[in-house]
Design an enzyme around this catalytic site. Structure first.
Site, PDB file in Angstrom:
ATOM      1  N   ASP A   1      15.452  26.632  -6.827  1.00  0.00           N
ATOM      2  CA  ASP A   1      16.236  25.415  -6.628  1.00  0.00           C
ATOM      3  C   ASP A   1      17.626  25.645  -7.221  1.00  0.00           C
ATOM      4  O   ASP A   1      17.757  25.993  -8.399  1.00  0.00           O
ATOM      5  CB  ASP A   1      15.520  24.250  -7.355  1.00  0.00           C
ATOM      6  CG  ASP A   1      16.231  22.926  -7.170  1.00  0.00           C
ATOM      7  OD1 ASP A   1      17.224  22.879  -6.423  1.00  0.00           O
ATOM      8  OD2 ASP A   1      15.782  21.936  -7.779  1.00  0.00           O
TER       9      ASP A   1
ATOM     10  N   ASP B   1      18.879  23.228  -0.526  1.00  0.00           N
ATOM     11  CA  ASP B   1      19.116  24.080  -1.698  1.00  0.00           C
ATOM     12  C   ASP B   1      17.838  24.448  -2.440  1.00  0.00           C
ATOM     13  O   ASP B   1      17.904  24.867  -3.590  1.00  0.00           O
ATOM     14  CB  ASP B   1      20.101  23.400  -2.654  1.00  0.00           C
ATOM     15  CG  ASP B   1      19.471  22.244  -3.401  1.00  0.00           C
ATOM     16  OD1 ASP B   1      18.639  21.538  -2.795  1.00  0.00           O
ATOM     17  OD2 ASP B   1      19.779  22.065  -4.585  1.00  0.00           O
ATOM     18  N   GLU B   2      16.683  24.273  -1.833  1.00  0.00           N
ATOM     19  CA  GLU B   2      15.455  24.689  -2.530  1.00  0.00           C
ATOM     20  C   GLU B   2      14.416  25.198  -1.537  1.00  0.00           C
ATOM     21  O   GLU B   2      14.333  24.730  -0.411  1.00  0.00           O
ATOM     22  CB  GLU B   2      14.888  23.536  -3.371  1.00  0.00           C
ATOM     23  CG  GLU B   2      14.579  22.284  -2.591  1.00  0.00           C
ATOM     24  CD  GLU B   2      13.982  21.182  -3.467  1.00  0.00           C
ATOM     25  OE1 GLU B   2      14.628  20.811  -4.476  1.00  0.00           O
ATOM     26  OE2 GLU B   2      12.892  20.695  -3.146  1.00  0.00           O
TER      27      GLU B   2
HETATM   28 MG   LIG Z   1      18.898  21.634  -6.527  1.00  0.00          MG
END
Ligand SMILES: [Mg+2]
Length: 396
Positions: free
Chosen positions: A16, A110-111
């Site tokens: 993340d 974003d993960e």
């Molecule tokens: Mg993040």
């Protein structure tokens, strides 16, 4: 000499990016690094979409009204969201994960989760694998991330949550319940902020409290049938699979050249690199492909394809290459300029170890280790991409 760590029955990696939108702004404009940056809409109606760690120190959080954030941190630098920048960084991260992992599930921009169970012979030390992922993501984007490796998705996500920013944590099999017990209640998925507040009012504060028999009847009333699942998760029992957000029935790569090309050697070299990378993915996933599909797009945007079957399912580049090469030459028409070339491998079967002799298998494993560490271009085909060639590659 260190003793090799025992193989995990199941191993999940979760990564993340730390404060993605705010960090992205500092990637684009390095003078913002370390400054109290937040991304969001202006007051009176705007809210904070992402807060850098510098403004979090003032108590600013995402989803907070911007007006309140400015009260807490008057020096706050408010930036508008920049979706094209986020997409560009996301694609750069995908290039890294496509190279490292046979299968990735991006749960947001974003993960991601990756099932690394089958990669343990390549990466026997999960801590080293986590470090490699962090370094590669940073090298590709300038973004720092937190990586957690555990036996399931839920626990990996919680572990990352508890070790942000720039964290790296491995939760070893068997230690899940003791790791989870002290974590705050709200870190467990399915326990929203409202439920957490209600439980807190009753005296429960940690995930471990959910397993305390004293609360049995109260929790039963509150959660009903969901309690079994919630308590399984609280013990670290979680067999949710990592599901790719792309078609798992084929792996493919394609690239668009900056300038259209009539050079069959360039088309060949490009396909050969794709084949090297795709077979690497197949081997990591213990699969073999029974067919290949070559795709060309010419300067008039006309797409032609040629499919070929291998004599049996394969994942050894050297054995497959003559078939791929021949299919390419049957597809090329003389004097035609091509703007795109692509290769897909399909019709998967499980790879049988008897596909190779012992020495060939060891050589392939050594090559896979190099590909993971340095990328496909270094292995045998050093730097085949000339500068004029852009790479817009995807693995599906
Ligand atoms: Mg993040």
């Amino acid at each position: 000499m260190t003793t090799p760590s025992p193989r995990w029955r199941r191993q999940i990696l979760f990564a993340d990016v730390d404060a993605m939108f705010a960090s992205a702004a500092a990637v684009k404009d390095p003078s913002l690094a370390g400054k109290p940056v937040a991304v969001g809409g202006p007051p009176p109606r705007g809210i904070i979409a992402a807060a850098s760690y510098a403004v979090r120190a003032f108590g600013v959080r995402s989803a907070m009204p911007t007006a309140k954030a400015l009260q807490l941190c008057p020096d706050l630098i408010l930036l508008p969201p920049d979706p094209p920048l986020y997409r560009q960084l996301h694609e750069a991260m995908r290039t890294v994960t496509d190279r490292l992992f046979p299968l990735t599930e991006w749960s947001s921009i974003d993960e991601f989760y990756a099932d690394t169970t089958t990669l343990q012979s390549l990466h026997p030390d999960p801590l080293a694998l986590g470090q490699l992922v962090k370094e590669e993501l940073y090298a590709a984007t300038g973004l720092r991330s937190t990586v957690a490796i555990a036996s399931g998705k839920t626990i990996a996500k919680i572990a990352a949550e508890c070790h942000k920013p720039d964290g790296l944590i491995v939760v070893k099999p068997g230690t899940e319940p003791s790791f989870l017990a002290p974590c705050p209640l709200h870190t467990l998925p399915r326990i929203g902020p409202k439920t957490a507040a209600r439980l807190q009012a009753l005296g429960l504060t940690t995930i471990g409290d959910l397993l305390d028999a004293r609360w049995d009847s109260m929790l039963q009333r509150l959660f009903g049938n969901s309690l079994t699942v919630i308590r399984d998760r609280a013990r670290g029992i979680d067999n949710e699979p990592v599901v790719t957000d792309r078609d798992p029935k084929s792996v493919s790569r394609e690239t668009t050249f900056d300038r259209d090309t009539r050079d069959p050697n360039l088309l060949e070299r490009t396909l050969r690199e794709f084949l090297g990378l795709l077979t690497h993915h197949l081997r990591q996933d213990a699969r073999a492909a029974a067919s290949c599909l070559i795709k060309l797009k010419d300067s008039r945007f006309i797409v032609t394809t040629k499919r070929r079957r291998f004599p049996h399912p394969l994942n050894d580049e050297a054995v497959m290459w003559p078939t791929v090469r021949q299919a390419l030459h049957e597809l090329i028409s003389p004097e035609t300029a091509y703007r795109l070339v692509g290769l897909a491998l399909t019709d998967f079967a499980p790879a049988s170890p008897s596909l190779f002799d012992q020495r060939r298998a060891q050589a392939l494993e050594a090559m896979d280790r190099l590909i993971v560490r340095y990328g496909p271009s270094v292995v045998g085909l050093g730097g085949i991409f000339p500068r004029h060639m852009t790479r817009r590659s995807t693995v599906t």
